[in-house]
Design a protein around this motif. Structure first.
Motif, PDB file in Angstrom:
ATOM      1  N   HIS A   1      14.303   7.386  23.025  1.00  0.00           N
ATOM      2  CA  HIS A   1      13.722   8.488  23.182  1.00  0.00           C
ATOM      3  C   HIS A   1      12.182   7.930  23.963  1.00  0.00           C
ATOM      4  O   HIS A   1      11.329   8.796  23.814  1.00  0.00           O
ATOM      5  N   THR A   2      12.056   6.829  24.413  1.00  0.00           N
ATOM      6  CA  THR A   2      11.052   6.357  25.207  1.00  0.00           C
ATOM      7  C   THR A   2      11.207   6.333  26.753  1.00  0.00           C
ATOM      8  O   THR A   2      12.189   5.232  26.857  1.00  0.00           O
ATOM      9  N   GLU A   3      10.577   6.678  27.535  1.00  0.00           N
ATOM     10  CA  GLU A   3      10.628   6.230  29.034  1.00  0.00           C
ATOM     11  C   GLU A   3      10.512   4.655  29.130  1.00  0.00           C
ATOM     12  O   GLU A   3       9.396   4.398  28.704  1.00  0.00           O
ATOM     13  N   PRO A   4      11.234   4.084  29.881  1.00  0.00           N
ATOM     14  CA  PRO A   4      10.868   2.670  30.278  1.00  0.00           C
ATOM     15  C   PRO A   4       9.603   2.469  30.857  1.00  0.00           C
ATOM     16  O   PRO A   4       8.866   1.493  30.483  1.00  0.00           O
TER      17      PRO A   4
ATOM     18  N   ARG B   1      23.507  -0.359  24.716  1.00  0.00           N
ATOM     19  CA  ARG B   1      23.715  -0.195  26.437  1.00  0.00           C
ATOM     20  C   ARG B   1      22.503   0.149  26.990  1.00  0.00           C
ATOM     21  O   ARG B   1      21.729  -0.524  28.068  1.00  0.00           O
ATOM     22  N   GLU B   2      22.023   1.471  26.624  1.00  0.00           N
ATOM     23  CA  GLU B   2      20.816   2.119  27.098  1.00  0.00           C
ATOM     24  C   GLU B   2      19.499   1.029  26.885  1.00  0.00           C
ATOM     25  O   GLU B   2      18.651   0.893  27.859  1.00  0.00           O
ATOM     26  N   ALA B   3      19.271   0.395  25.916  1.00  0.00           N
ATOM     27  CA  ALA B   3      18.471  -0.726  25.426  1.00  0.00           C
ATOM     28  C   ALA B   3      18.416  -1.709  26.447  1.00  0.00           C
ATOM     29  O   ALA B   3      17.235  -2.211  26.752  1.00  0.00           O
ATOM     30  N   ALA B   4      19.765  -2.286  26.825  1.00  0.00           N
ATOM     31  CA  ALA B   4      19.723  -3.256  27.493  1.00  0.00           C
ATOM     32  C   ALA B   4      19.073  -2.999  29.190  1.00  0.00           C
ATOM     33  O   ALA B   4      18.303  -3.875  29.746  1.00  0.00           O
ATOM     34  N   ASP B   5      19.615  -1.679  29.377  1.00  0.00           N
ATOM     35  CA  ASP B   5      18.901  -1.393  30.668  1.00  0.00           C
ATOM     36  C   ASP B   5      17.591  -1.229  30.657  1.00  0.00           C
ATOM     37  O   ASP B   5      16.810  -1.421  31.696  1.00  0.00           O
ATOM     38  N   THR B   6      16.958  -0.633  29.221  1.00  0.00           N
ATOM     39  CA  THR B   6      15.537  -0.512  29.206  1.00  0.00           C
ATOM     40  C   THR B   6      14.824  -1.753  29.431  1.00  0.00           C
ATOM     41  O   THR B   6      13.597  -1.945  30.175  1.00  0.00           O
ATOM     42  N   VAL B   7      15.444  -2.943  28.623  1.00  0.00           N
ATOM     43  CA  VAL B   7      14.722  -4.390  28.658  1.00  0.00           C
ATOM     44  C   VAL B   7      14.718  -4.771  30.012  1.00  0.00           C
ATOM     45  O   VAL B   7      13.688  -5.124  30.783  1.00  0.00           O
ATOM     46  N   GLU B   8      15.776  -4.584  31.053  1.00  0.00           N
ATOM     47  CA  GLU B   8      15.810  -5.094  32.522  1.00  0.00           C
ATOM     48  C   GLU B   8      14.757  -4.205  33.368  1.00  0.00           C
ATOM     49  O   GLU B   8      14.071  -4.845  33.980  1.00  0.00           O
ATOM     50  N   VAL B   9      14.846  -2.993  33.118  1.00  0.00           N
ATOM     51  CA  VAL B   9      13.601  -2.227  33.843  1.00  0.00           C
ATOM     52  C   VAL B   9      12.180  -2.572  33.472  1.00  0.00           C
ATOM     53  O   VAL B   9      11.579  -2.745  34.446  1.00  0.00           O
ATOM     54  N   VAL B  10      12.082  -2.503  32.143  1.00  0.00           N
ATOM     55  CA  VAL B  10      10.572  -3.026  31.853  1.00  0.00           C
ATOM     56  C   VAL B  10      10.369  -4.344  32.421  1.00  0.00           C
ATOM     57  O   VAL B  10       9.195  -4.538  33.077  1.00  0.00           O
ATOM     58  N   ARG B  11      11.266  -5.399  32.455  1.00  0.00           N
ATOM     59  CA  ARG B  11      10.776  -6.721  33.132  1.00  0.00           C
ATOM     60  C   ARG B  11      10.594  -6.513  34.598  1.00  0.00           C
ATOM     61  O   ARG B  11       9.920  -7.284  34.896  1.00  0.00           O
ATOM     62  N   ARG B  12      11.582  -5.771  35.275  1.00  0.00           N
ATOM     63  CA  ARG B  12      11.186  -5.527  36.577  1.00  0.00           C
ATOM     64  C   ARG B  12      10.087  -4.992  36.815  1.00  0.00           C
ATOM     65  O   ARG B  12       9.164  -5.520  37.822  1.00  0.00           O
TER      66      ARG B  12
ATOM     67  N   TYR C   1       8.863  -1.931  44.810  1.00  0.00           N
ATOM     68  CA  TYR C   1       9.835  -1.239  44.290  1.00  0.00           C
ATOM     69  C   TYR C   1      10.935  -1.896  43.436  1.00  0.00           C
ATOM     70  O   TYR C   1      11.286  -2.957  43.736  1.00  0.00           O
ATOM     71  N   VAL C   2      11.020  -1.476  42.088  1.00  0.00           N
ATOM     72  CA  VAL C   2      12.189  -2.018  41.538  1.00  0.00           C
ATOM     73  C   VAL C   2      13.429  -1.398  41.622  1.00  0.00           C
ATOM     74  O   VAL C   2      14.629  -2.085  41.361  1.00  0.00           O
ATOM     75  N   ASP C   3      13.499  -0.100  42.005  1.00  0.00           N
ATOM     76  CA  ASP C   3      14.873   0.628  42.472  1.00  0.00           C
ATOM     77  C   ASP C   3      16.028   0.387  41.466  1.00  0.00           C
ATOM     78  O   ASP C   3      17.058  -0.306  41.868  1.00  0.00           O
ATOM     79  N   PHE C   4      16.001   0.627  40.236  1.00  0.00           N
ATOM     80  CA  PHE C   4      16.813   0.416  39.190  1.00  0.00           C
ATOM     81  C   PHE C   4      17.886   1.683  39.230  1.00  0.00           C
ATOM     82  O   PHE C   4      17.144   2.799  39.081  1.00  0.00           O
ATOM     83  N   GLU C   5      18.934   1.352  39.180  1.00  0.00           N
ATOM     84  CA  GLU C   5      20.077   2.545  38.992  1.00  0.00           C
ATOM     85  C   GLU C   5      21.063   2.440  37.656  1.00  0.00           C
ATOM     86  O   GLU C   5      21.552   1.221  37.643  1.00  0.00           O
ATOM     87  N   GLY C   6      20.657   2.941  36.426  1.00  0.00           N
ATOM     88  CA  GLY C   6      21.454   2.841  35.317  1.00  0.00           C
ATOM     89  C   GLY C   6      22.260   3.980  34.971  1.00  0.00           C
ATOM     90  O   GLY C   6      22.380   5.047  35.764  1.00  0.00           O
ATOM     91  N   GLU C   7      22.912   3.760  33.748  1.00  0.00           N
ATOM     92  CA  GLU C   7      23.768   4.852  33.231  1.00  0.00           C
ATOM     93  C   GLU C   7      23.139   5.969  32.848  1.00  0.00           C
ATOM     94  O   GLU C   7      23.444   7.327  32.964  1.00  0.00           O
TER      95      GLU C   7
ATOM     96  N   PHE D   1      19.350   6.368  33.138  1.00  0.00           N
ATOM     97  CA  PHE D   1      18.074   6.644  34.108  1.00  0.00           C
ATOM     98  C   PHE D   1      17.880   5.795  35.315  1.00  0.00           C
ATOM     99  O   PHE D   1      18.758   4.900  35.502  1.00  0.00           O
ATOM    100  N   SER D   2      17.271   6.339  36.161  1.00  0.00           N
ATOM    101  CA  SER D   2      16.716   5.370  37.361  1.00  0.00           C
ATOM    102  C   SER D   2      15.483   5.348  37.363  1.00  0.00           C
ATOM    103  O   SER D   2      14.697   6.463  37.119  1.00  0.00           O
ATOM    104  N   VAL D   3      14.903   4.319  37.918  1.00  0.00           N
ATOM    105  CA  VAL D   3      13.361   4.024  37.975  1.00  0.00           C
ATOM    106  C   VAL D   3      13.205   3.208  39.290  1.00  0.00           C
ATOM    107  O   VAL D   3      13.621   2.334  39.654  1.00  0.00           O
ATOM    108  N   ARG D   4      12.134   4.005  40.134  1.00  0.00           N
ATOM    109  CA  ARG D   4      11.800   3.347  41.444  1.00  0.00           C
ATOM    110  C   ARG D   4      10.886   2.186  41.343  1.00  0.00           C
ATOM    111  O   ARG D   4      10.732   1.253  41.901  1.00  0.00           O
ATOM    112  N   GLY D   5       9.836   2.585  40.497  1.00  0.00           N
ATOM    113  CA  GLY D   5       8.629   1.547  40.351  1.00  0.00           C
ATOM    114  C   GLY D   5       7.644   1.891  41.734  1.00  0.00           C
ATOM    115  O   GLY D   5       7.994   2.563  42.657  1.00  0.00           O
ATOM    116  N   PRO D   6       6.637   1.118  41.968  1.00  0.00           N
ATOM    117  CA  PRO D   6       6.217   0.093  41.105  1.00  0.00           C
ATOM    118  C   PRO D   6       5.515   0.408  39.823  1.00  0.00           C
ATOM    119  O   PRO D   6       5.146   1.571  39.671  1.00  0.00           O
TER     120      PRO D   6
END
Length: 369
Positions: free
Chosen positions: A99-102, A149-160, A187-193, A195-200
């Motif tokens: 329940h926390t945004e990356p 799976r969402e947690a894995a995506d979150t870690v990937e986004v946070v690292r980016r 821009y990190v341009d992440f698209e996941g199951e 959420f999507s995050v552009r960044g930076p």
């Protein structure tokens, strides 16, 4: 078999992991929500020169038992308060991904890395209950596989996002009035199951570049996330042999080296009989509080001996005191001095764990315009 060096962390949960710990003599329940309480605990951990101080967190008020309705403070805020009051220990708040945004996690942990001068980490966690979903006005909760799976995506986004500023993006050119070189923001341009995050990110690259990521391992789903993303894994297991087998599987799946620590719930007193008596009293006050991992009830000497004999594959332990501050005081005064733990070089948490400071993955790529 002893470890050289034996990695040792501690998880501090207000009055202790047991829900009835606040009712013990010496627990100071009126002070649990004060800064002074956390300063005292932080000072003890710093004195022992432990590797990690983990601050747990959750969106739950407690269990269904009304005696376990304790409340808690925000883990990142506690870690940030301790940052200028400590010099060596790594500060690792739990931040749940469900329940926390990356973007918020990225910013909070990077800020902690600045305030601690490079000693920040982040322990990944998921929220599994409908009670937590209701708190955010959401209906029901996803199955564990989807949450992790969402947690894995979150870690990937946070690292980016941590990499989205190059190390020299902040130029502070007074003459031109240019504070940031936008060619070095990406821009990190992440698209996941989910959420999507552009960044930076809006936060510059922190002292470690990538703060330490800690992942608890308690089932197949969390095991997969740890294998893919963890710098440090915390294994919950009923015994040391099972934990060592899990550590072997984890490293095989990861295909790389990583630090693996065993979670050990501890309750210490000067005699084993006294420790058993206190544990029995706690279980009378709040029945059904079963251990989540290996539990050691005994003396500083018996715990030190157990840690020195951890099986191959386990690099050390994260101690979760069943009660505070009594058990932590004995860890500091009796357990740590009995262990062979040579001084650790380096000032950052990554250096403490023998990890290099990575360069941004986006370096030498055209930046934001």
């Amino acid at each position: 078999m002893s470890r050289e060096p034996l990695r040792l962390g501690v998880e501090l949960d207000a009055a202790g992991r047991h829900p009835a710990a606040w009712r013990l003599p010496g627990a100071r329940p009126a002070e649990l929500f004060t800064a002074a309480h956390w300063r005292r605990l932080g000072a003890l951990v710093e004195r022992a020169d432990l590797d990690l101080l983990v601050v747990p967190d959750s969106f739950r008020l407690g269990s269904s038992d009304e005696r376990d309705q304790r409340g808690r403070l925000d883990a990142v805020a506690i870690a940030a308060h301790l940052a200028p009051l400590t010099r060596r220990v790594g500060l690792v708040p739990v931040v749940t991904t469900t329940h926390t945004e990356p973007f918020h996690t990225n910013k909070a942990v990077a800020t902690l890395d600045f305030t601690s001068l490079g000693r920040a980490g982040w322990q990944v966690e998921v929220s599994t209950t409908a009670e937590e979903a209701d708190t955010f006005g959401r209906t029901g909760t996803a199955p564990p596989a989807e949450l992790w799976r969402e947690a894995a995506d979150t870690v990937e986004v946070v690292r980016r996002l941590w990499d989205s500023w190059e190390d020299d993006a902040v130029v502070r050119d007074v003459a031109s009035g240019r504070f940031v070189d936008r060619d070095k923001l990406h821009y990190v341009d992440f698209e996941g199951e989910r959420f999507s995050v552009r960044g930076p990110s809006i936060t510059p690259r922190s002292p470690q570049g990538q703060p330490l990521v800690v992942v608890p391992v308690r089932d197949e789903h969390s095991l997969a996330v740890a294998a893919a993303h963890a710098d440090v894994a915390r294994i919950e297991a009923g015994d040391e042999r099972t934990a060592a087998q899990t550590a072997d599987r984890l490293r095989t799946l990861a295909g790389r080296e990583l630090t693996v620590l065993l979670d050990v719930e501890v309750l210490l007193r000067q005699t084993a009989t006294e420790a058993l008596d206190v544990a029995g009293r706690l279980d009378e006050l709040s029945p059904g509080a079963a251990p989540r991992s290996v539990r050691h009830l005994g003396t500083p000497a018996t715990l030190a001996a157990a840690l020195a004999e951890l099986p191959d594959g386990l690099d050390g332990a994260v101690l979760a005191p069943v009660d505070l501050p009594a058990t932590l005081e004995l860890v500091v005064s009796g357990v740590v001095p009995a262990l062979t733990r040579p001084p650790v070089a380096g000032s950052t948490l990554r250096e403490r764990f023998g990890l290099p400071r990575p360069t941004s993955r986006y370096a030498r790529i055209g930046g934001v315009r």
